[in-house]
Motif scaffolding. Sequence first.
Motif, short mmCIF file in Angstrom:
data_model
loop_
_atom_site.label_atom_id
_atom_site.label_comp_id
_atom_site.label_asym_id
_atom_site.label_seq_id
_atom_site.Cartn_x
_atom_site.Cartn_y
_atom_site.Cartn_z
N ALA A 1 -2.38 -3.62 -4.68
CA ALA A 1 -1.82 -2.28 -4.57
C ALA A 1 -3.11 -1.68 -4.26
CB ALA A 1 -0.91 -2.01 -5.43
N GLU B 1 6.16 7.59 -6.95
CA GLU B 1 6.61 6.58 -5.82
C GLU B 1 5.77 5.39 -5.51
OE1 GLU B 1 8.07 9.00 -2.43
OE2 GLU B 1 8.14 10.65 -3.73
N ASN B 2 4.54 5.52 -5.57
CA ASN B 2 3.69 4.31 -5.39
C ASN B 2 3.94 3.64 -6.41
OD1 ASN B 2 1.54 2.75 -4.86
ND2 ASN B 2 -0.05 4.08 -4.96
N ASP C 1 0.97 -1.26 0.12
CA ASP C 1 0.13 -0.04 0.04
C ASP C 1 0.78 1.20 0.23
OD1 ASP C 1 -1.96 2.00 0.39
OD2 ASP C 1 -2.51 1.27 2.48
N GLY C 2 1.20 1.79 -1.23
CA GLY C 2 1.68 3.05 -1.31
C GLY C 2 0.79 4.22 -1.59
N SER C 3 -0.18 4.20 -1.29
CA SER C 3 -1.26 5.00 -1.59
C SER C 3 -1.12 6.42 -0.83
CB SER C 3 -2.86 4.52 -1.29
OG SER C 3 -2.75 4.53 0.11
N LEU D 1 1.72 7.93 -0.87
CA LEU D 1 2.94 8.56 -1.70
C LEU D 1 2.57 9.20 -2.83
CD1 LEU D 1 5.03 5.16 -1.52
CD2 LEU D 1 5.35 7.35 -0.14
N CYS E 1 7.27 1.70 -5.82
CA CYS E 1 7.15 0.46 -4.48
C CYS E 1 6.50 -0.58 -4.97
CB CYS E 1 6.61 0.99 -3.59
SG CYS E 1 7.66 2.39 -2.49
N THR E 2 5.36 -0.51 -5.77
CA THR E 2 4.56 -1.61 -6.12
C THR E 2 5.41 -2.29 -7.08
OG1 THR E 2 2.78 -0.18 -5.95
CG2 THR E 2 2.54 -1.97 -7.48
N LEU F 1 -4.65 2.50 -4.94
CA LEU F 1 -4.30 3.69 -5.46
C LEU F 1 -5.79 4.69 -4.96
CD1 LEU F 1 -2.63 5.34 -7.37
CD2 LEU F 1 -4.26 4.67 -9.29
#
Length: 302
Positions: free
Chosen positions: A142, A121-122, A113-115, A117, A125-126, A144
């Motif tokens: 993932a 960047e998300n 979970d890069g939400s 960011l 990482c994903t 968003l």
Amino acid sequence: MKEVNEIMNKAWRLGILIPAFNVAYLPMVKTIVDTLKEERTFGLVEVSRPDVEKFGAKSFASVAEEFYKYADLYYTRLHLDHIPVIDEDGNIVDWERLIKESLDLGYHSVMIDGSRLPLEENIACTKKVVEMAHPRNIPVEAELGAVFGHEKGPLPPYEELFNSKKGFTSIESAEIFVRETNVDWLSVAIGNIHGAISGVAKDQKKISAKLDIEHLKKLKEVTQRPLVLHGGSGIRIEYLRLAIENGITKINIGTEIRQAYEKGLKESDNDISFACKRVAYKIRELIDLYGIKNSVEKLYSS
């Protein structure tokens, strides 16, 4: 035995919902897997950092051990839920270590979970998690957009959030994200909201959320893969049925079964067996509500 991604993709094509039940307390694992088998319903057992750190799941290793002790893989698989890059308290998380640990423990799918960011960047990482997982034939979920509810402090009124579409998954960003990452499943924000995990609110009934189905239709069109609804507890059934028809394949259920367990303990002077019966009852109730009893018949048919 079909791989979990194959099952998810078939569910997406057929419009069959796959429930994912969060393990807030370790004894819930056996209850979830037994109930899914009894109902002949395919579902996921999943665990997140808050389940471990703020409730009673103990550790990702403990959940995996319990799962493999009891699970019949025909009916269920083990999913790592919500490993954030930045958590709900604003802390940086050692997400690579946690993902690798779970892959080594035998989790069948993982979520990054890069939400919180920026989009770029998300994506980065994903992509890294996809590179870690895909060689092992493990699908990646993932997120968003912003599925609110876990943050500290009060949220704005729900109707205000919904009407402003604050945090909704961007259609344009979703198209870019899936193309750049090759992620398998995408968690989206379309009005859904997490249950509280701290303070007085964690024991209260969740907001009865609604979903922006027109927004979801556009997300389905540009992503063309299973979409995931976090914060599944409390969503109005009329919205949920439309969501399933329009791309939602996996729904996360945490608050309802956690509160059922905790209420069962309070009512029975901490009788774990009684608490687990309350969880089983709630799971059966949800399976009936979603209309997915006997879903394995369609998911495993040729």
